[in-house]
Design a protein around this motif. Structure first.
Motif, PDB file in Angstrom:
ATOM      1  N   LEU A   1      95.503  67.701 -34.704  1.00  0.00           N
ATOM      2  CA  LEU A   1      94.684  68.861 -35.051  1.00  0.00           C
ATOM      3  C   LEU A   1      94.776  69.162 -36.540  1.00  0.00           C
ATOM      4  O   LEU A   1      95.854  69.106 -37.138  1.00  0.00           O
ATOM      5  N   ASP A   2      93.646  69.480 -37.131  1.00  0.00           N
ATOM      6  CA  ASP A   2      93.613  69.907 -38.530  1.00  0.00           C
ATOM      7  C   ASP A   2      93.708  71.425 -38.556  1.00  0.00           C
ATOM      8  O   ASP A   2      92.735  72.120 -38.256  1.00  0.00           O
ATOM      9  N   ILE A   3      94.887  71.941 -38.909  1.00  0.00           N
ATOM     10  CA  ILE A   3      95.047  73.388 -38.908  1.00  0.00           C
ATOM     11  C   ILE A   3      95.106  73.974 -40.309  1.00  0.00           C
ATOM     12  O   ILE A   3      94.822  75.135 -40.492  1.00  0.00           O
ATOM     13  N   LEU A   4      95.418  73.162 -41.287  1.00  0.00           N
ATOM     14  CA  LEU A   4      95.479  73.665 -42.658  1.00  0.00           C
ATOM     15  C   LEU A   4      94.123  73.525 -43.331  1.00  0.00           C
ATOM     16  O   LEU A   4      93.437  72.519 -43.135  1.00  0.00           O
ATOM     17  N   PRO A   5      93.759  74.502 -44.130  1.00  0.00           N
ATOM     18  CA  PRO A   5      92.548  74.340 -44.933  1.00  0.00           C
ATOM     19  C   PRO A   5      92.711  73.130 -45.865  1.00  0.00           C
ATOM     20  O   PRO A   5      93.833  72.792 -46.268  1.00  0.00           O
ATOM     21  N   ALA A   6      91.610  72.483 -46.201  1.00  0.00           N
ATOM     22  CA  ALA A   6      91.654  71.258 -47.008  1.00  0.00           C
ATOM     23  C   ALA A   6      92.388  71.466 -48.332  1.00  0.00           C
ATOM     24  O   ALA A   6      93.167  70.617 -48.762  1.00  0.00           O
ATOM     25  N   GLU A   7      92.157  72.623 -48.979  1.00  0.00           N
ATOM     26  CA  GLU A   7      92.816  72.882 -50.272  1.00  0.00           C
ATOM     27  C   GLU A   7      94.330  72.973 -50.118  1.00  0.00           C
ATOM     28  O   GLU A   7      95.089  72.441 -50.920  1.00  0.00           O
ATOM     29  N   GLU A   8      94.778  73.661 -49.077  1.00  0.00           N
ATOM     30  CA  GLU A   8      96.219  73.818 -48.855  1.00  0.00           C
ATOM     31  C   GLU A   8      96.853  72.494 -48.453  1.00  0.00           C
ATOM     32  O   GLU A   8      97.937  72.157 -48.899  1.00  0.00           O
ATOM     33  N   ARG A   9      96.161  71.740 -47.625  1.00  0.00           N
ATOM     34  CA  ARG A   9      96.663  70.432 -47.211  1.00  0.00           C
ATOM     35  C   ARG A   9      96.825  69.524 -48.429  1.00  0.00           C
ATOM     36  O   ARG A   9      97.835  68.852 -48.604  1.00  0.00           O
ATOM     37  N   SER A  10      95.815  69.514 -49.295  1.00  0.00           N
ATOM     38  CA  SER A  10      95.869  68.714 -50.512  1.00  0.00           C
ATOM     39  C   SER A  10      97.028  69.161 -51.401  1.00  0.00           C
ATOM     40  O   SER A  10      97.762  68.330 -51.951  1.00  0.00           O
ATOM     41  N   TYR A  11      97.199  70.469 -51.541  1.00  0.00           N
ATOM     42  CA  TYR A  11      98.290  71.009 -52.364  1.00  0.00           C
ATOM     43  C   TYR A  11      99.649  70.564 -51.824  1.00  0.00           C
ATOM     44  O   TYR A  11     100.501  70.087 -52.572  1.00  0.00           O
ATOM     45  N   LEU A  12      99.846  70.702 -50.516  1.00  0.00           N
ATOM     46  CA  LEU A  12     101.130  70.349 -49.922  1.00  0.00           C
ATOM     47  C   LEU A  12     101.423  68.853 -49.987  1.00  0.00           C
ATOM     48  O   LEU A  12     102.537  68.439 -50.289  1.00  0.00           O
ATOM     49  N   LEU A  13     100.409  68.051 -49.697  1.00  0.00           N
ATOM     50  CA  LEU A  13     100.626  66.610 -49.627  1.00  0.00           C
ATOM     51  C   LEU A  13     100.561  65.900 -50.971  1.00  0.00           C
ATOM     52  O   LEU A  13     101.199  64.872 -51.156  1.00  0.00           O
ATOM     53  N   GLU A  14      99.811  66.444 -51.905  1.00  0.00           N
ATOM     54  CA  GLU A  14      99.635  65.756 -53.180  1.00  0.00           C
ATOM     55  C   GLU A  14     100.369  66.440 -54.332  1.00  0.00           C
ATOM     56  O   GLU A  14     101.142  65.812 -55.037  1.00  0.00           O
ATOM     57  N   GLU A  15     100.130  67.727 -54.519  1.00  0.00           N
ATOM     58  CA  GLU A  15     100.724  68.425 -55.659  1.00  0.00           C
ATOM     59  C   GLU A  15     102.240  68.577 -55.517  1.00  0.00           C
ATOM     60  O   GLU A  15     102.986  68.300 -56.446  1.00  0.00           O
ATOM     61  N   LEU A  16     102.693  69.041 -54.369  1.00  0.00           N
ATOM     62  CA  LEU A  16     104.128  69.268 -54.193  1.00  0.00           C
ATOM     63  C   LEU A  16     104.899  67.980 -53.936  1.00  0.00           C
ATOM     64  O   LEU A  16     106.118  67.976 -53.944  1.00  0.00           O
ATOM     65  N   ASN A  17     104.200  66.897 -53.718  1.00  0.00           N
ATOM     66  CA  ASN A  17     104.845  65.654 -53.346  1.00  0.00           C
ATOM     67  C   ASN A  17     104.760  64.606 -54.456  1.00  0.00           C
ATOM     68  O   ASN A  17     104.891  63.422 -54.205  1.00  0.00           O
ATOM     69  N   ARG A  18     104.542  65.053 -55.665  1.00  0.00           N
ATOM     70  CA  ARG A  18     104.428  64.109 -56.777  1.00  0.00           C
ATOM     71  C   ARG A  18     105.804  63.513 -57.092  1.00  0.00           C
ATOM     72  O   ARG A  18     106.787  64.225 -57.200  1.00  0.00           O
ATOM     73  N   THR A  19     105.818  62.207 -57.250  1.00  0.00           N
ATOM     74  CA  THR A  19     107.071  61.510 -57.567  1.00  0.00           C
ATOM     75  C   THR A  19     106.871  60.646 -58.805  1.00  0.00           C
ATOM     76  O   THR A  19     107.179  59.465 -58.808  1.00  0.00           O
ATOM     77  N   GLU A  20     106.358  61.262 -59.835  1.00  0.00           N
ATOM     78  CA  GLU A  20     106.036  60.522 -61.051  1.00  0.00           C
ATOM     79  C   GLU A  20     107.192  60.455 -62.044  1.00  0.00           C
ATOM     80  O   GLU A  20     107.005  60.066 -63.177  1.00  0.00           O
ATOM     81  N   ALA A  21     108.375  60.823 -61.617  1.00  0.00           N
ATOM     82  CA  ALA A  21     109.521  60.786 -62.519  1.00  0.00           C
ATOM     83  C   ALA A  21     109.979  59.341 -62.727  1.00  0.00           C
ATOM     84  O   ALA A  21     109.982  58.535 -61.806  1.00  0.00           O
ATOM     85  N   ASP A  22     110.331  59.029 -63.952  1.00  0.00           N
ATOM     86  CA  ASP A  22     110.863  57.701 -64.239  1.00  0.00           C
ATOM     87  C   ASP A  22     112.304  57.617 -63.769  1.00  0.00           C
ATOM     88  O   ASP A  22     113.103  58.537 -63.970  1.00  0.00           O
ATOM     89  N   TYR A  23     112.630  56.519 -63.120  1.00  0.00           N
ATOM     90  CA  TYR A  23     114.003  56.271 -62.696  1.00  0.00           C
ATOM     91  C   TYR A  23     114.188  54.762 -62.604  1.00  0.00           C
ATOM     92  O   TYR A  23     113.222  54.018 -62.417  1.00  0.00           O
ATOM     93  N   PRO A  24     115.411  54.326 -62.732  1.00  0.00           N
ATOM     94  CA  PRO A  24     115.645  52.881 -62.647  1.00  0.00           C
ATOM     95  C   PRO A  24     115.435  52.384 -61.215  1.00  0.00           C
ATOM     96  O   PRO A  24     116.215  52.681 -60.320  1.00  0.00           O
ATOM     97  N   SER A  25     114.374  51.645 -60.991  1.00  0.00           N
ATOM     98  CA  SER A  25     114.027  51.218 -59.635  1.00  0.00           C
ATOM     99  C   SER A  25     114.910  50.085 -59.128  1.00  0.00           C
ATOM    100  O   SER A  25     114.836  49.723 -57.963  1.00  0.00           O
ATOM    101  N   ASP A  26     115.755  49.537 -59.991  1.00  0.00           N
ATOM    102  CA  ASP A  26     116.624  48.454 -59.550  1.00  0.00           C
ATOM    103  C   ASP A  26     117.947  48.968 -58.978  1.00  0.00           C
ATOM    104  O   ASP A  26     118.763  48.178 -58.524  1.00  0.00           O
TER     105      ASP A  26
END
Length: 90
Positions: free
Chosen positions: A23-48
């Motif tokens: 079921l889609d219960i969240l409005p599209a804007e809120e869903r996008s905010y939660l899944l994309e904005e709050l979930n950004r992992t663009e920090a540099d870190y040593p991947s090795d």
């Protein structure tokens, strides 16, 4: 919150046999905010390196910080457990 509950009620009325996870219960804007904005992992870190190696490196960088509220450098649980002998010290 009220809008999400209203959408949940509407979705349940329209498709009562549909699993809740679909079921889609969240409005599209809120869903996008939660899944994309709050979930950004663009920090540099040593991947090795593994997570435990990153943790150890952080401890070496800031050795005076304690994550425990007690004055001891070990947690209450760690203090109650003896350190195993023969284990390598990292």
């Amino acid at each position: 919150m009220q809008r999400a509950l209203e959408q949940l009620v509407d979705a349940l009325e329209q498709a009562p046999d549909r699993p809740v996870r679909e079921l889609d219960i969240l409005p599209a804007e809120e869903r996008s905010y939660l899944l994309e904005e709050l979930n950004r992992t663009e920090a540099d870190y040593p991947s090795d390196l593994c997570v435990h190696a990153l943790f150890e490196a952080q401890v070496r960088r800031v050795p005076t910080r304690s994550h425990w509220s007690s004055k001891s450098s070990r947690s209450p649980m760690a203090r109650s457990m003896p350190m195993p002998t023969g284990w390598p010290i990292i």
